[in-house]
Enzyme design. Structure first.
Site, PDB file in Angstrom:
ATOM      1  N   LYS A  25       0.961  -1.151   0.178  1.00 46.46           N
ATOM      2  CA  LYS A  25      -0.087  -0.007  -0.221  1.00 46.46           C
ATOM      3  C   LYS A  25       0.729   1.273   0.083  1.00 46.46           C
ATOM      4  O   LYS A  25       0.812   2.124  -0.868  1.00 46.46           O
ATOM      5  CB  LYS A  25      -0.790   0.004   1.101  1.00 46.46           C
ATOM      6  N   ARG A  83      -9.833   1.032   8.099  1.00 50.46           N
ATOM      7  CA  ARG A  83      -9.594  -0.028   8.614  1.00 50.46           C
ATOM      8  C   ARG A  83     -10.338  -1.099   9.249  1.00 50.46           C
ATOM      9  O   ARG A  83     -10.531  -2.169   9.455  1.00 50.46           O
ATOM     10  CB  ARG A  83      -8.252  -0.159   9.393  1.00 50.46           C
ATOM     11  N   ARG A  92      11.028  -2.294  11.288  1.00 51.42           N
ATOM     12  CA  ARG A  92       9.967  -1.519  12.221  1.00 51.42           C
ATOM     13  C   ARG A  92       9.570  -2.323  13.103  1.00 51.42           C
ATOM     14  O   ARG A  92       9.817  -3.555  13.069  1.00 51.42           O
ATOM     15  CB  ARG A  92       8.634  -1.563  11.177  1.00 51.42           C
ATOM     16  N   ARG A 137      -0.757  -9.021  13.149  1.00 53.49           N
ATOM     17  CA  ARG A 137      -1.427  -7.890  12.318  1.00 53.49           C
ATOM     18  C   ARG A 137      -2.356  -8.548  11.374  1.00 53.49           C
ATOM     19  O   ARG A 137      -3.330  -8.026  10.808  1.00 53.49           O
ATOM     20  CB  ARG A 137      -0.568  -7.072  11.806  1.00 53.49           C
TER      21      ARG A 137
END
Ligand code: AP5
Ligand code: MG
Length: 215
Positions: free
Chosen positions: A15, A90, A159, A170
């Site tokens: 994305k 989301r 990250r 996630r």
């Protein structure tokens, strides 16, 4: 007419990579709620500290927090006409909130683009992703040059939510909370939802996306 686009897809689908290119092509701003929350965290604001707790666990930040940020950029920031939204909405309440924000100014989304990538590829991309400290360039371990960013040479870091355990979390949060947003858009049928194959090279995926947008 401006292009008002939501680019959806699971964690690691590309994305960020593709929104950046798409926004540049359209001359529109790219708004990533993940990037905005990370920058609030890095500047140590109260909002950033609250968000960090959820982000490092791979959970979603509460809807009202994220909606507050998005409302501000969409009503006060550049891109009143067009924008590319990445990582938002989301949840179904976020999608409803977005529709209400736009509707207040007689605006509406033009399209929802959904990047599709198989799960094993998502896990590989996320665990191999590296981000440079200085300029937030996104790359992967394979592309590192002498251990540094291939674009600016600065030090690469991982990250903190790209560890295998948090990546699994996630992906499961995506299935439970975000996949239903696609169904919500499809059912409402006010905005076209287009699936895009997200595998292949970055250039191949960009070409597929642009072919859906038209001139
Ligand atoms: P966010 O930052 O949005 O993370 P995400 O959705 O998990 O997605 P990613 O940024 O990890 O992946 P991406 O799809 O952008 O892929 P990328 O282009 O980097 O959100 C992080 C957290 O913030 C959330 O968990 C939540 O806590 C919070 N949050 C954010 N928004 C929220 C919201 N609306 N509500 C509540 N909470 C929210 O690519 C990934 C890797 O693959 C890179 O290394 C890249 O170089 C590589 N790559 C890209 N394309 C290709 C390709 N074609 N081939 C090979 N490799 C590729
Ligand atoms: Mg991203």
């Amino acid at each position: 007419m401006g292009h008002r686009i939501v680019l959806m897809g699971p964690p690691g689908a590309g994305k960020g990579t593709q929104s950046e290119r798409l926004a540049e092509h359209l001359g529109a701003p790219h708004y990533s709620t993940g990037d905005m929350l990370r920058s609030a965290r890095d500047s140590g604001t109260e909002l950033g500290r609250e968000a960090d707790h959820y982000m490092s666990a791979g959970e979603l930040v509460p809807d009202e927090v994220v909606l507050g940020i998005v409302r501000e950029v969409l009503t006060e920031g550049p891109g009143q006409e067009g924008f590319v939204l990445d990582g938002f909405p989301r949840t179904v309440p976020q999608a409803e909130g977005l529709a209400a924000i736009l509707d207040d100014d007689d605006r509406a989304l033009d399209r929802v683009l959904n990047l599709r990538v198989p799960e094993e590829e998502l896990v590989r991309r996320l665990t191999e992703r590296r981000v440079c400290r200085e300029n937030d360039h996104v790359t992967s371990v394979d592309e590192a040059e002498d251990g540094g960013c291939p674009i600016c040479g600065s030090r690469l870091v991982q990250r903190d939510d790209d560890t295998p355990e948090t990546v699994r979390r996630r992906l499961s949060v995506y299935d439970r909370r975000t996949r239903p947003v696609l169904e919500w858009y499809r059912r409402r049928s006010e905005v076209p939802v287009q699936d895009i194959e997200g595998t292949g090279t970055v250039d191949e995926v960009s070409a597929r996306l642009l072919s859906r947008i038209g001139p």
